[in-house]
Design an enzyme around this catalytic site. Structure first.
Site, PDB file in Angstrom:
ATOM      1  N   ARG A   1      -1.899  10.510 -12.483  1.00  0.00           N
ATOM      2  CA  ARG A   1      -1.276   9.300 -11.935  1.00  0.00           C
ATOM      3  C   ARG A   1      -0.944   8.370 -13.087  1.00  0.00           C
ATOM      4  NH1 ARG A   1       0.769   5.486  -9.489  1.00  0.00           N
ATOM      5  NH2 ARG A   1       0.053   4.667  -7.473  1.00  0.00           N
TER       6      ARG A   1
ATOM      7  N   GLU B   1       0.829  -1.215   0.000  1.00  0.00           N
ATOM      8  CA  GLU B   1       0.000   0.000   0.000  1.00  0.00           C
ATOM      9  C   GLU B   1       0.856   1.254   0.000  1.00  0.00           C
ATOM     10  OE1 GLU B   1      -2.954  -0.223  -0.696  1.00  0.00           O
ATOM     11  OE2 GLU B   1      -3.595  -2.199  -0.009  1.00  0.00           O
ATOM     12  N   GLY B   2       0.336   2.273  -0.657  1.00  0.00           N
ATOM     13  CA  GLY B   2       1.077   3.522  -0.803  1.00  0.00           C
ATOM     14  C   GLY B   2       0.863   4.486   0.366  1.00  0.00           C
TER      15      GLY B   2
HETATM   16  O1  GFB Z   1       0.050   7.645  -2.370  1.00  0.00           O
HETATM   17  P1  GFB Z   1      -0.490   6.490  -3.083  1.00  0.00           P
HETATM   18  O2  GFB Z   1      -1.079   5.468  -2.264  1.00  0.00           O
HETATM   19  O3  GFB Z   1      -1.540   6.991  -4.131  1.00  0.00           O
HETATM   20  O4  GFB Z   1       0.679   5.890  -3.948  1.00  0.00           O
HETATM   21  P2  GFB Z   1      -2.499   6.204  -5.118  1.00  0.00           P
HETATM   22  C1  GFB Z   1       1.249   6.538  -5.023  1.00  0.00           C
HETATM   23  C2  GFB Z   1       2.648   7.031  -4.723  1.00  0.00           C
HETATM   24  O5  GFB Z   1       3.280   7.318  -5.984  1.00  0.00           O
HETATM   25  C3  GFB Z   1       2.690   8.324  -3.934  1.00  0.00           C
HETATM   26  C4  GFB Z   1       3.963   8.542  -5.934  1.00  0.00           C
HETATM   27  O6  GFB Z   1       2.661   8.171  -2.560  1.00  0.00           O
HETATM   28  C5  GFB Z   1       3.974   8.945  -4.453  1.00  0.00           C
HETATM   29  O7  GFB Z   1       5.094   8.365  -3.835  1.00  0.00           O
HETATM   30  N1  GFB Z   1       3.199   9.545  -6.693  1.00  0.00           N
HETATM   31  C6  GFB Z   1       2.006   9.399  -7.304  1.00  0.00           C
HETATM   32  C7  GFB Z   1       3.606  10.802  -6.907  1.00  0.00           C
HETATM   33  N2  GFB Z   1       1.634  10.545  -7.897  1.00  0.00           N
HETATM   34  C8  GFB Z   1       2.616  11.451  -7.667  1.00  0.00           C
HETATM   35  C9  GFB Z   1       2.796  12.816  -8.013  1.00  0.00           C
HETATM   36  O8  GFB Z   1       1.975  13.461  -8.646  1.00  0.00           O
HETATM   37  N3  GFB Z   1       3.932  13.410  -7.581  1.00  0.00           N
HETATM   38  C10 GFB Z   1       4.857  12.744  -6.848  1.00  0.00           C
HETATM   39  N4  GFB Z   1       5.949  13.425  -6.452  1.00  0.00           N
HETATM   40  N5  GFB Z   1       4.731  11.440  -6.512  1.00  0.00           N
HETATM   41  C11 GFB Z   1      -2.526   3.705  -4.649  1.00  0.00           C
HETATM   42  C12 GFB Z   1      -1.608   2.581  -4.244  1.00  0.00           C
HETATM   43  O9  GFB Z   1      -1.902   4.738  -5.315  1.00  0.00           O
HETATM   44  O10 GFB Z   1      -3.555   3.172  -5.426  1.00  0.00           O
HETATM   45  C13 GFB Z   1      -2.436   1.730  -3.338  1.00  0.00           C
HETATM   46  O11 GFB Z   1      -0.532   3.051  -3.513  1.00  0.00           O
HETATM   47  C14 GFB Z   1      -3.691   1.241  -4.074  1.00  0.00           C
HETATM   48  O12 GFB Z   1      -1.675   0.681  -2.886  1.00  0.00           O
HETATM   49  C15 GFB Z   1      -4.423   2.440  -4.649  1.00  0.00           C
HETATM   50  O13 GFB Z   1      -3.298   0.347  -5.098  1.00  0.00           O
HETATM   51  C16 GFB Z   1      -5.619   2.066  -5.482  1.00  0.00           C
HETATM   52  O14 GFB Z   1      -3.846   6.032  -4.545  1.00  0.00           O
HETATM   53  O15 GFB Z   1      -2.417   6.985  -6.363  1.00  0.00           O
END
Ligand code: GFB
Length: 430
Positions: free
Chosen positions: A293, A47-48
Site C-alpha cells: 500500500r 473511507e475506502g
Molecule cells: O480499500 P481501502 O479502504 O484500503 O482503500 P486501505 C484503498 C483503496 O486504494 C482501495 C486502492 O480500495 C483501492 O481502490 N488500492 C489500494 C489498490 N491498494 C491497491 C492495490 O494493491 N491494487 C489496486 N488495484 N488498488 C484505508 C482507507 O485504506 O485505510 C481508509 O481507505 C482508512 O479510509 C484506512 O484511512 C486506515 O485500508 O488500504
C-alpha cells in the site's frame, strides 16, 4: 445514464405514493406496521472500499437478527458506490465511477442468502415514494472519558444530541420543519421528513433500540461506521463474510491471469461454494503475493510503510525462503515505483495485473482492485501492509479458502533488519 434511470424511477414511485408511514414518536397505524421497512445507510465520505465492506457486514448481521427477533419484513438497502476517494483513474480510461451498484463487485444473490438485503434500484421500484421518514446521523459521544476516574466509559448507550458530524451541514438542508433536502449517494432528489443526530456508543445490535423507539418505515443510518461489530470474528461474522462472494466475471479474469502467468489454478485450493467448510489444505499457486500500500499511506502512516528498497529486500528474503521465483505485486503505487521495485528484484519474475482497456472500462478501479485481491488470495504465501483493510480482506479470503495461517498473516516492516508487529490472526470459525 444511471442518473436518468434513477430520475425516471423516482417519477414512477412518487406517482404511486400513498404516504402511509409511522409517526416520529412511535405511533403506527395497523396498516403501516404491516408494510415492509427499509434501512438505508451511508459511511463517512473519505473511507475506502474495504472499510465500507466491513461496515456493510455490521449492518447485514444486525438486520438479519433484527428481522428474526422483531418479525419484521425489513430490508437493508445496498447503497451505490459513488466516486470513492481512492478511485482516481481518469474518466477517459474507466468511464464514470459514480453510482455503481453492488453487483459490479459482488454476487448479490449470495449476499441475499445471508441477510435480507436489496439493491438500491430494487428498493426504488418497490417503495411507494422516495421520501425518507427518518435520518439518524450517528456520532461519537463527546465525552468518552468518565469524569470520575478518567476511565473510558464503554457501556452501550445512545441519545439524541446536538449535531457534531462536520458533513451534516452539506448533507441535509432544511427546507421546512418536516422536510430536508438530502445529499447522499450522489442522488439529487431525496428528501427526509426528519434528521436526528444520535450520539451512539455500542454494537450495531443497539440500533434495534433506536429503530424500535422511532419505528420509521424508511430510515437512513448515516455514519454507520460509528456502530461497532456485534461478535466480531464469531461464526455469524464469518458466515456473513463468506456470503460476500465476488462478481463472477472478476473471478474469471483473476483465474485467467493466474492460469496464464502464474501457473495457478483451483487444483491447489480455492473455488467452491461459501457454505461448506473446506479443510485447511489449500497450498496456493507457486508464487509469492504482496500487497504494497502506497499513496495516502505514505503520508498518514509513514512510520509503517517501507521504502521500495526495504520492501524489495523483504520480498527477496521471502522468495528465497519459500524457493519461489515469482512475485505478484498488488499495489496502488504509480508505475515508476513499480519499475523501481522490479529493477531491485532483477533475478525474479515480478508481475502486476495490467487490465486491458475493455476490462478497465467495464470493471473500473473497484473491479481491478478486487482482481488484485483475488490473485493475492490464491498465492502460496502472502504479505500485506500494516493497518490496510485492503490487506485484511485478502487475509480473510485466504482463511475462507483454507490456507495455513502462517502463510497469510504477514505484514511488511518499515525496516527489513528489524522485526515489527504482525497482524492479529483472526481465524475463521464455522
Ligand atoms: O480499500 P481501502 O479502504 O484500503 O482503500 P486501505 C484503498 C483503496 O486504494 C482501495 C486502492 O480500495 C483501492 O481502490 N488500492 C489500494 C489498490 N491498494 C491497491 C492495490 O494493491 N491494487 C489496486 N488495484 N488498488 C484505508 C482507507 O485504506 O485505510 C481508509 O481507505 C482508512 O479510509 C484506512 O484511512 C486506515 O485500508 O488500504
Amino acid at each position: 445514464t444511471r442518473n436518468f434511470i434513477f430520475l425516471t424511477l423516482i417519477a414512477v414511485i412518487v406517482e404511486n405514493s400513498s404516504g402511509q408511514f409511522c409517526s416520529k414518536d412511535g405511533e403506527c397505524s395497523e396498516e403501516s406496521s404491516l408494510l415492509p421497512r427499509f434501512i438505508l445507510y451511508d459511511v463517512n465520505r473519505p473511507e475506502g472500499f474495504n472499510l465500507r465492506r466491513d461496515v456493510y457486514m455490521r449492518l447485514a448481521i444486525f438486520i438479519r437478527e433484527y428481522a428474526k427477533t422483531f418479525h419484521q419484513d425489513v430490508h437493508l438497502v445496498l447503497p451505490p458506490w459513488h466516486s470513492l476517494y481512492h478511485w482516481q483513474s481518469p474518466e477517459e480510461e474507466v468511464g464514470s465511477q459514480k453510482l455503481l451498484f453492488w453487483d459490479n463487485f459482488f454476487d448479490v444473490p449470495s449476499m441475499k442468502a445471508f441477510a435480507p438485503v436489496i439493491k438500491m434500484h430494487e428498493f426504488l421500484e418497490g417503495a411507494k415514494k422516495f421520501e425518507i421518514d427518518q435520518v439518524f446521523t450517528l456520532q461519537h459521544y463527546k465525552n468518552l472519558l468518565d469524569s470520575k476516574d478518567g476511565l473510558i466509559d464503554w457501556k452501550p448507550r445512545w441519545e439524541r444530541g446536538s449535531c457534531n458530524q462536520p458533513d451534516s451541514a452539506w448533507k441535509y438542508r432544511k427546507i421546512k420543519d418536516d422536510e430536508f433536502e438530502v445529499n447522499m449517494w450522489g442522488y439529487k432528489n431525496i428528501t427526509a421528513k426528519s434528521v436526528l443526530c444520535i450520539s451512539f456508543q455500542g454494537e450495531a445490535s443497539l440500533l434495534a433500540d433506536l429503530l424500535e423507539e422511532f419505528r420509521p418505515r424508511i430510515a437512513v443510518i448515516d455514519h454507520a461506521e460509528v456502530a461497532l461489530h456485534h461478535n466480531f470474528g464469531g461464526v455469524t461474522y464469518w458466515k456473513c463474510r463468506r456470503s460476500m462472494r465476488f462478481n463472477k466475471q472478476l473471478i474469471k479474469l483473476a483465474s485467467d491471469f493466474r492460469e496464464e502467468y502464474l501457473n495457478s489454478n483451483d487444483g491447489g485450493g480455492g473455488g467452491g461454494g461459501w457454505r461448506p467448510p473446506p479443510p485447511r489444505k489449500a497450498i496456493g499457486g507457486p508464487y509469492l503475493a504482496v500487497h504494497l500500500r502506497r499513496k495516502d499511506f505514505l503520508v498518514g502512516r509513514r512510520d509503517k510503510v517501507p521504502t521500495i528498497e526495504e520492501a524489495a529486500k523483504q520480498i527477496k528474503k521471502l522468495l528465497e525462503k519459500h524457493t519461489l521465483s515469482t512475485v505478484f505485486v498488488a499495489t496502488d503505487a504509480p508505475n515508476l515505483e513499480f519499475i523501481e521495485l522490479r529493477n531491485r528484484l532483477m533475478d525474479f519474475s515480478v508481475l502486476r495485473y495490467k487490465p486491458s482497456k475493455e476490462v478497465k472500462l467495464l470493471h473500473k478501479d473497484g473491479g481491478i482492485a478486487i482482481i488484485d485481491q483475488i490473485i493475492c488470495s490464491h498465492a502460496r504465501y502472502f504479505i500485506g501492509s500494516q493497518d490496510s483493510t485492503f490487506s485484511f480482506r485478502i487475509q480473510e479470503e485466504r482463511e475462507i479458502l483454507g490456507f495455513d495461517p502462517d502463510s497469510t498473516f504477514n505484514s511488511f516492516c518499515v525496516n527489513s533488519e528489524t522485526e515489527c508487529e504482525q497482524p492479529s490472526r483472526w481465524k475463521i470459525t464455522y
